[in-house]
Write a protein that holds these residues in place. Structure first.
Motif, PDB file in Angstrom:
ATOM      1  N   GLU A  59      -3.047   9.007   5.914  1.00 58.72           N
ATOM      2  CA  GLU A  59      -4.229   8.516   5.218  1.00 58.72           C
ATOM      3  C   GLU A  59      -3.860   7.532   4.119  1.00 58.72           C
ATOM      4  OE1 GLU A  59      -6.447  11.414   3.013  1.00 58.72           O
ATOM      5  OE2 GLU A  59      -4.673  12.201   1.972  1.00 58.72           O
ATOM      6  N   PHE A  60      -4.783   6.662   3.852  1.00 60.02           N
ATOM      7  CA  PHE A  60      -4.638   5.656   2.793  1.00 60.02           C
ATOM      8  C   PHE A  60      -4.699   6.328   1.430  1.00 60.02           C
ATOM      9  CE2 PHE A  60      -5.094   1.784   0.524  1.00 60.02           C
ATOM     10  CZ  PHE A  60      -6.105   1.966  -0.414  1.00 60.02           C
ATOM     11  N   VAL A  61      -3.852   5.862   0.513  1.00 61.02           N
ATOM     12  CA  VAL A  61      -3.855   6.369  -0.853  1.00 61.02           C
ATOM     13  C   VAL A  61      -4.261   5.268  -1.825  1.00 61.02           C
ATOM     14  CG1 VAL A  61      -2.469   7.350  -2.706  1.00 61.02           C
ATOM     15  CG2 VAL A  61      -2.084   8.089  -0.340  1.00 61.02           C
ATOM     16  N   ALA A  62      -3.533   4.147  -1.799  1.00 59.35           N
ATOM     17  CA  ALA A  62      -3.783   3.068  -2.744  1.00 59.35           C
ATOM     18  C   ALA A  62      -3.196   1.787  -2.199  1.00 59.35           C
ATOM     19  CB  ALA A  62      -3.181   3.390  -4.106  1.00 59.35           C
TER      20      ALA A  62
ATOM     21  N   ILE B 112      -1.414   2.511  -8.962  1.00 59.81           N
ATOM     22  CA  ILE B 112      -0.480   1.679  -8.223  1.00 59.81           C
ATOM     23  C   ILE B 112      -0.170   0.434  -9.037  1.00 59.81           C
ATOM     24  CG2 ILE B 112      -2.332   0.486  -6.959  1.00 59.81           C
ATOM     25  CD1 ILE B 112      -0.452   0.404  -4.526  1.00 59.81           C
ATOM     26  N   SER B 113       1.072   0.010  -9.001  1.00 51.56           N
ATOM     27  CA  SER B 113       1.471  -1.204  -9.712  1.00 51.56           C
ATOM     28  C   SER B 113       2.656  -1.818  -8.980  1.00 51.56           C
ATOM     29  CB  SER B 113       1.821  -0.910 -11.167  1.00 51.56           C
ATOM     30  OG  SER B 113       2.923  -0.016 -11.245  1.00 51.56           O
TER      31      SER B 113
ATOM     32  N   GLY C 144       0.813  -1.210   0.000  1.00 48.85           N
ATOM     33  CA  GLY C 144       0.000   0.000   0.000  1.00 48.85           C
ATOM     34  C   GLY C 144       0.844   1.256   0.000  1.00 48.85           C
ATOM     35  N   TRP C 145       0.223   2.327  -0.419  1.00 48.27           N
ATOM     36  CA  TRP C 145       0.789   3.675  -0.302  1.00 48.27           C
ATOM     37  C   TRP C 145      -0.110   4.473   0.636  1.00 48.27           C
ATOM     38  CZ3 TRP C 145       5.428   5.158  -2.029  1.00 48.27           C
ATOM     39  CH2 TRP C 145       6.023   4.458  -3.077  1.00 48.27           C
TER      40      TRP C 145
END
Length: 123
Positions: free
Chosen positions: A46-49, A70-71, A35-36
């Motif tokens: 905070e959550f991004v991706a 995201i990859s 995750g990012w």
């Protein structure tokens, strides 16, 4: 154990693009959902991706949907975050994180964290 090192942050004008990378040590990268997250000054993280272990499933927070991608490359043990159409409100320290469990938006579910990379978007 996984060690994570982010790179690719910097200063960019609004509307610009950046690609963040997160290099993971060890041979177990593919066993982790990734995750990012980001944290702006004076705000909570905070959550991004997030992306599943195989890369087949992705999640995004609403504010970045359609602008961020995201990859991951499980051969190169690297996680990416492609960011386009950047806005001043995207300014934050961006962290990558590894989760041995299932895909999650909750930072409490993540087991390992990088040191962060600063992204600053000027207006």
């Amino acid at each position: 154990q996984v060690q994570l090192v982010e790179s690719g942050g910097g200063l960019v004008q609004a509307g610009g693009s950046l690609r963040l990378s997160c290099a993971a040590s060890g041979r177990t990268f593919s066993r982790y959902a990734m995750g990012w997250f980001r944290q702006a000054p004076g705000k909570e993280r905070e959550f991004v991706a997030a992306i599943s272990k195989s890369g087949g499933v992705t999640l995004y927070t609403d504010s970045v949907q359609g602008r961020f991608a995201i990859s991951r490359d499980n051969v190169k043990n690297t996680l990416y975050l492609q960011m386009i159409s950047l806005k001043p409100e995207d300014t934050a320290v961006y962290y990558c994180a590894a989760n041995f469990g299932p895909l999650s938006e909750s930072d409490g579910e993540y087991d390992y964290w990088g040191q962060g990379t600063q992204v600053t978007v000027s207006s």
